[in-house]
Each structure stands twice: as structure tokens, then as C-alpha cells.
Design a protein around this motif. Structure first.
Motif, PDB file in Angstrom:
ATOM      1  N   VAL A 166     -78.793 -33.032  42.656  1.00 41.72           N
ATOM      2  CA  VAL A 166     -77.379 -33.105  42.272  1.00 41.72           C
ATOM      3  C   VAL A 166     -77.203 -34.004  41.044  1.00 41.72           C
ATOM      4  O   VAL A 166     -76.380 -33.736  40.171  1.00 41.72           O
ATOM      5  N   TYR A 167     -78.022 -35.022  40.975  1.00 42.16           N
ATOM      6  CA  TYR A 167     -77.977 -35.952  39.853  1.00 42.16           C
ATOM      7  C   TYR A 167     -78.289 -35.228  38.529  1.00 42.16           C
ATOM      8  O   TYR A 167     -77.684 -35.494  37.495  1.00 42.16           O
ATOM      9  N   VAL A 168     -79.226 -34.294  38.606  1.00 47.91           N
ATOM     10  CA  VAL A 168     -79.607 -33.535  37.412  1.00 47.91           C
ATOM     11  C   VAL A 168     -78.634 -32.386  37.167  1.00 47.91           C
ATOM     12  O   VAL A 168     -78.283 -32.079  36.040  1.00 47.91           O
ATOM     13  N   ASP A 169     -78.216 -31.744  38.230  1.00 51.96           N
ATOM     14  CA  ASP A 169     -77.500 -30.475  38.112  1.00 51.96           C
ATOM     15  C   ASP A 169     -76.227 -30.529  38.966  1.00 51.96           C
ATOM     16  O   ASP A 169     -76.080 -29.772  39.922  1.00 51.96           O
ATOM     17  N   GLU A 170     -75.308 -31.413  38.601  1.00 48.75           N
ATOM     18  CA  GLU A 170     -74.145 -31.624  39.474  1.00 48.75           C
ATOM     19  C   GLU A 170     -73.194 -30.429  39.508  1.00 48.75           C
ATOM     20  O   GLU A 170     -72.417 -30.288  40.449  1.00 48.75           O
ATOM     21  N   ASP A 171     -73.282 -29.551  38.516  1.00 54.40           N
ATOM     22  CA  ASP A 171     -72.423 -28.362  38.511  1.00 54.40           C
ATOM     23  C   ASP A 171     -72.660 -27.484  39.741  1.00 54.40           C
ATOM     24  O   ASP A 171     -71.777 -26.760  40.178  1.00 54.40           O
ATOM     25  N   HIS A 172     -73.892 -27.531  40.255  1.00 57.54           N
ATOM     26  CA  HIS A 172     -74.209 -26.674  41.403  1.00 57.54           C
ATOM     27  C   HIS A 172     -74.235 -27.433  42.723  1.00 57.54           C
ATOM     28  O   HIS A 172     -74.815 -26.969  43.706  1.00 57.54           O
ATOM     29  N   GLU A 173     -73.593 -28.581  42.716  1.00 61.85           N
ATOM     30  CA  GLU A 173     -73.533 -29.396  43.927  1.00 61.85           C
ATOM     31  C   GLU A 173     -73.013 -28.612  45.136  1.00 61.85           C
ATOM     32  O   GLU A 173     -73.578 -28.721  46.235  1.00 61.85           O
ATOM     33  N   PRO A 174     -71.967 -27.755  44.977  1.00 59.43           N
ATOM     34  CA  PRO A 174     -71.487 -27.023  46.162  1.00 59.43           C
ATOM     35  C   PRO A 174     -72.566 -26.144  46.806  1.00 59.43           C
ATOM     36  O   PRO A 174     -72.678 -26.099  48.034  1.00 59.43           O
TER      37      PRO A 174
END
Ligand SMILES: [Zn+2]
Length: 301
Positions: free
Chosen positions: A150-158
């Protein structure tokens, strides 16, 4: 003035370190919304690979570095393989006690812009790496991987959140099953090939005796073999656990000398290619492990 500036730099640096505990990121590598499919993740060995895959889903490329069927303890990465990691966006390993080479590479990878996630950070005790076999610690390990992703790719957190919720639910079920086995069993003593059930034994109140040490490469002394024979006889051990692909001479000797039977238990350090092709994963293998545990512990059905 200079002191104030130094202090400010120090404070900012500290807050970054605190924030990035467990993972590190180079800001240039954060993928944009539409290039998620180009994310390339390298993992070291099977449980890390399987959990990562379960969290990121099928769209993201995840490659496991330790080949199928290869014992992960004391594995040495070839220079060619090591070079490959630098082409990735994220590198995930367990910790120094399992992959000392990865720990050594971590700082340099980070400098070169590869995000490093140490999945076992804060979870490993006494250099025993086998946290993935304890569902509670496995859940925390998955959480570390999730936080790094999530830290790297927070856009896909959901998406990641949905997937880790499903993963955690299955691990919770496994935890319940193990508690039931522990409370409904006549025996408490288990003998394993190498010491991979230490965390499980502690959590569910078993008593583990391992033939070798924390790694299969640690051979027991004659004194240790004598102790093992005494333990098996005193505790009336009916089954001794062996693991797939193991050179089981010591297990066979112990079984022969004590009249115990040999039963397979998979420490999940690696899966063979045929197991992967057959669709096996962490949970399907754990299911079999639980059956083996029930037999060895004299579980009342
Ligand atoms: Zn092991």
C-alpha cells in the motif's frame, strides 16, 4: 541557525524512518494509476510468494526467486538472480535468519530505487524463521506485506484491502482449527525432522522435539540422538514427522529404534512444481498438515 537547520533535517529524516518502519520506498518508483500491471515484484521463498500473490491478485507480476522444490534454508542466490532483483519495483523477504543474503542486499536495493519489504520484521524470535506456520504470526506477516504494498501503490489500497481481509479470515479459521486440535487431543508431544513447529507448539501448548536444529542442515550429535530415543520412549511417541524431499535417514533410524511410524508434514518452505501445477497452496497443504497433526496427537474425532 546552522544547528537549527541540522536539527530540522534530522527530525525530518527520523520521521521518514519511523513512517517507513518495515519497508522502504524510493519515491521515483511509485507507479501511476494505469501502470499497475507493470509492477514487478520479487519474493524469496514460497509462503512469502503465496501471500503476496494472494494480496496483489492476478494482475501483478510476482516472481519467486528460490526455485520450486528447493530447500530455502541456506539457499545461495546466484549473481545472475541477484542482478534480476534490481529490475523489479518491490523485493519481499522474510528476515535475516532465513535469507541473510537478502538482508545484506536490502540497503543497496533501496538506494537503487527498489522497495524492500521485510515481512518478518518484529515477529521473529530467537532466530527461528518459521513464523508462517503459526496462523497468528502468518497473519501479521501478511499485514507487513500489505502495508509495504500500500505504501508503494496506495491507489490500489481497496483491492489489496479486500484481498488481505479474505486472507486473514482464512488464517483465523486455521487458528481456530489448531486450537480445537490442541484441546481435543490425547497427546501433547511431537517429533519433527527439523524445528519448524516451534511457534505452533508454543501457541497451542504442544511440546516439540526436533531431530535436527532450526535448519535441516544442522545434524544432531550422538548425544542428541540418544536424547531423542529417550524422549520418544518416555512419551510413547507413535508418529515422527518427516518432510517432503528430506533425506530421512535420521528419521528412519529414530522410528526403527523406537517403534514409531513416519508421517509426512510439509513445512511449506517450498512447493514442488507438480504441487503448484495441481493447484496446491498454503491453505491446501496446511489442511493436510492438520490431518497429520491430528493423527500424531491422537485427536478424538
Ligand atoms: Zn525450516
Amino acid at each position: 541557525m546552522k544547528t537549527a537547520k541540522t536539527l530540522l533535517v534530522l527530525m525530518v529524516t527520523l520521521s521518514i524512518i519511523v513512517f517507513a518502519a518495515g519497508c522502504s520506498r524510493n519515491s521515483q518508483r511509485v507507479p501511476a494509476e494505469d501502470d499497475r500491471h507493470s509492477l514487478k515484484i520479487y519474493t524469496t521463498f514460497y509462503p512469502i510468494y503465496d501471500f503476496t500473490k494472494k494480496i496483489v491478485g492476478d494482475d501483478v507480476q510476482v516472481e519467486n526467486l528460490i526455485p520450486a522444490g528447493v530447500e530455502p534454508h541456506d539457499f545461495e542466490l546466484s549473481p545472475k538472480q541477484a542482478a534480476k532483483i534490481y529490475d523489479g519495483d518491490i523485493f519481499i523477504f522474510l528476515g535475516e535468519s532465513m535469507e541473510p543474503w537478502a538482508k545484506k542486499m536490502a540497503q543497496d536495493l533501496d538506494k537503487k530505487g527498489v522497495t524492500v519489504i521485510e515481512a518478518g520484521k518484529g515477529l521473529i524470535e530467537n532466530d527461528d524463521p518459521h513464523i508462517w506456520l503459526d496462523p497468528v504470526l502468518a497473519g501479521k506477516m501478511a499485514k507487513n506485506i500489505y502495508k509495504g504494498l500500500v505504501y508503494v501503490d496506495e491507489d490500489h489500497e481497496p483491492d489489496y484491502n479486500k484481498n488481505i481481509t479474505a486472507l486473514t479470515r482464512k488464517l483465523d479459521e486455521l487458528d481456530k482449527s489448531l486450537s480445537q486440535i490442541a484441546s481435543g487431543s490425547m497427546r501433547k508431544d511431537i517429533v519433527t525432522s527439523h524445528g519448524f513447529l516451534g511457534y505452533v507448539a508454543r501457541r497451542y501448548g504442544f511440546n516439540q522435539m526436533a531431530i535436527t536444529g532450526l535448519s535441516p542442515q544442522e545434524e544432531p550429535s550422538t548425544k542428541k540422538m540418544a536424547e531423542l530415543i529417550k524422549f520418544c520412549t518416555d512419551k510413547d511417541i507413535k508418529y515422527i514427522f518427516t518432510e517432503p524431499g528430506e533425506n530421512s535417514k535420521l528419521t528412519e533410524t529414530l522410528a526403527r529404534d523406537t517403534g514409531a511410524k513416519i508421517l509426512e508434514l510439509n513445512p511449506l518452505g517450498t512447493l514442488r512444481t507438480d504441487e503448484i501445477k495441481a493447484g496446491e497452496d498454503y491453505f491446501s497443504i496446511m489442511e493436510k498438515n492438520l490431518e497429520a497433526l491430528k493423527t500424531a496427537l491422537g485427536h478424538k474425532q
